[in-house]
Design an enzyme around this catalytic site. Sequence first.
Site, PDB file in Angstrom:
ATOM      1  N   ASN A 144       4.769 -24.960 -10.340  1.00  0.00           N
ATOM      2  CA  ASN A 144       3.578 -24.551 -11.074  1.00  0.00           C
ATOM      3  C   ASN A 144       2.270 -25.034 -10.461  1.00  0.00           C
ATOM      4  O   ASN A 144       1.192 -24.609 -10.902  1.00  0.00           O
ATOM      5  CB  ASN A 144       3.678 -25.030 -12.523  1.00  0.00           C
ATOM      6  CG  ASN A 144       4.914 -24.490 -13.202  1.00  0.00           C
ATOM      7  OD1 ASN A 144       5.542 -23.560 -12.709  1.00  0.00           O
ATOM      8  ND2 ASN A 144       5.274 -25.075 -14.333  1.00  0.00           N
ATOM      9  N   THR A 189     -27.896  17.158  -5.747  1.00  0.00           N
ATOM     10  CA  THR A 189     -27.552  16.489  -6.997  1.00  0.00           C
ATOM     11  C   THR A 189     -26.733  17.463  -7.821  1.00  0.00           C
ATOM     12  O   THR A 189     -27.076  18.645  -7.929  1.00  0.00           O
ATOM     13  CB  THR A 189     -28.814  16.076  -7.788  1.00  0.00           C
ATOM     14  OG1 THR A 189     -29.630  17.230  -8.005  1.00  0.00           O
ATOM     15  CG2 THR A 189     -29.621  15.036  -7.010  1.00  0.00           C
ATOM     16  N   SER A 320      -1.484  22.122   9.523  1.00  0.00           N
ATOM     17  CA  SER A 320      -0.600  22.989   8.755  1.00  0.00           C
ATOM     18  C   SER A 320       0.592  23.415   9.577  1.00  0.00           C
ATOM     19  O   SER A 320       0.495  23.612  10.793  1.00  0.00           O
ATOM     20  CB  SER A 320      -1.368  24.225   8.284  1.00  0.00           C
ATOM     21  OG  SER A 320      -0.508  25.139   7.646  1.00  0.00           O
ATOM     22  N   LYS A 326      -5.574  25.174  11.765  1.00  0.00           N
ATOM     23  CA  LYS A 326      -6.128  24.439  10.623  1.00  0.00           C
ATOM     24  C   LYS A 326      -6.092  22.936  10.892  1.00  0.00           C
ATOM     25  O   LYS A 326      -5.084  22.395  11.334  1.00  0.00           O
ATOM     26  CB  LYS A 326      -5.341  24.752   9.357  1.00  0.00           C
ATOM     27  CG  LYS A 326      -5.991  24.239   8.074  1.00  0.00           C
ATOM     28  CD  LYS A 326      -5.234  24.769   6.853  1.00  0.00           C
ATOM     29  CE  LYS A 326      -5.970  24.460   5.560  1.00  0.00           C
ATOM     30  NZ  LYS A 326      -5.957  23.032   5.258  1.00  0.00           N
TER      31      LYS A 326
END
Length: 471
Positions: A144, A189, A320, A326
Site C-alpha cells: 500500500n 464559423t 481503398s 483514393k
Amino acid sequence: MSVATRSEHDLIGDREVPLEAYWGVHTLRALENFPITGIPIGTSPYLVEALAGVKQAAAAANHDLGLLDDERHAAIRDACEEIRGGALRDQFVVDVIQGGAGTSTNMNANEVIANRALELMGHKKGEYDVLHPNEHVNLSQSTNDVYPTAVKIAVILATHDLLAAMQVLEDSFARKADEFHDVLKMGRTQLQDAVPMTLGQEFRTYSLMIAEDRARLSEAVLLLHEINLGATAIGTMLNAPAGYVASACGHLARLTGLPLESAVDLIEATQDCGAFVQLSGTLKRVAVKLSKICNDLRLLSSGPRAGLNEINLPAVQAGSSIMPGKVNPVIPEVVNQVAFQMIGHDVTVTMAAEAGQLQLNAFEPVICYSLSAGISRLREAVLVLATRCVDGITANAELLRAEVENSIGLVTALNPYIGYAAATEVAKEALATGRGVAELVLEHGLLPPAELEAILRPETLANLGPRARER
C-alpha cells in the site's frame, strides 16, 4: 515435455514453480487468478523500473538503519540495478489489471528481485532461508505504499516523454504557421463563410493549443511528486522504523532524479487518488484538443474535388480496396481514435478513484493501466501526427485566395471602405449572380483598383502585422 520445477510455500499451501522462473508462488497464483487482459506488467517499462527503484531505495534505507546486512543489501541493490537497466522484464508476468490493490505486482517484484539477488550471492532460486522476498526485499514496506509510489513514478516518467512529444507537434505546427503566414483564406464559423484570415493564423492556433496543454500537463504532473513511501499498510508507518520514511524517500529521489517529497499526512496520502484524477482530467483535455485539431485537418483536406480541398495531407497509403486513386486522412483518423480511448480511460480513472473505501483504494491497478496506456498511446499518436502528417502538409494557395475573393464574407472586410448599405447591395448581387465580390466592387466603381488591391492584401484582410502578432 515436463518442465523442471521447485516447490514453494505460501498461505494457501505448496505449489510447484518452474525452476528457471525468477517469480515464485505468489506470482503463480496471480497468473491463475487474473487472466484478464493478457497484458503483463512487464510491458510497462516505466512501472517495472519504478518498482525496482522503490525496492532499491527501501533496501538502502534499511541498510542505513542497520536492518539489512551488507551482503543482502548489496545483492538486492545489484538486482534492482539490473532490472532498472532493462533486465528480466519477461519475468514481470502478472496481469496489469488485478485484484488486491497491487499486491500481486508487489510480490512479483519481490520474488524476481529476491531470486536474482540469490543468484548474485551464489545461491539457487527459491533458497529463501538465505534471502526472502517478504522478510528482506519487502522489509519495512507494504504494497500500500510501494505500489502507489511506483505508479506515481512510472506515470511521471511517461508524462515527461509525452510532454517532449507534444513539443515536437507544437514545433511542427509552428513551422507550418510560418510557411503559410500570408496564404489568404476564408475563416468559418458554424461551417459558414465568416471573414478572411490566413492559413498561417489557423496553424498558429494549433501550435498555441498544444503549447497551452503542455503547460497544464506540466502543472498536473507535479502533484504526483508527493509520495507515501514508508506509510506501510494504512499510513500509520506500522513496522517502519524511525527514520525510515525520510531515508527511503531521499534515496528514491536520488535514484530517480525526481524531486520527490514525503506526504505531510501519510494516512491521507495512502487513500487519496486525487492527483491521478487531476492528471487524468488534463490528459482528457489534451485528447479532446488533439481530436478537434484532427477533425479540422480532415475537413480542410476533404475532397479533393468535392470537398474544401484547402490543404493537402501527405499521401501515406492507398485509401481503398475498390476505389482507385483514393487517399484517406488515416493519420488524423488514428489520432482521433487514440483520443477517444483516452477519454474513456479518464472515465475509468474517475470511477476507480471514487470507488476507494476507507483507508485504501483497491482499484489503483486499473488507474495505473489506464494512465500508462493512455499516456503511451497519446505520445505515439502525437509523434505520428507531427512526422507523418503535419510536416508534409501543403496549401492550395490559389484556390484559397479565389474563394476569398468570391466569398460573400469579403463584404464584411470591405464594409469600412464602401459603407454598410453598398456592401449589402454587393452581397445580394453576388449571391444572386454567383459573381465575385471584388469584381462587383470594381464594376460599380465603389473602390479604385489600386485601393481594392491594397485592401485585399493578406496583412490588411487578416489583420496581420506587429500588433496582431503580439495578440
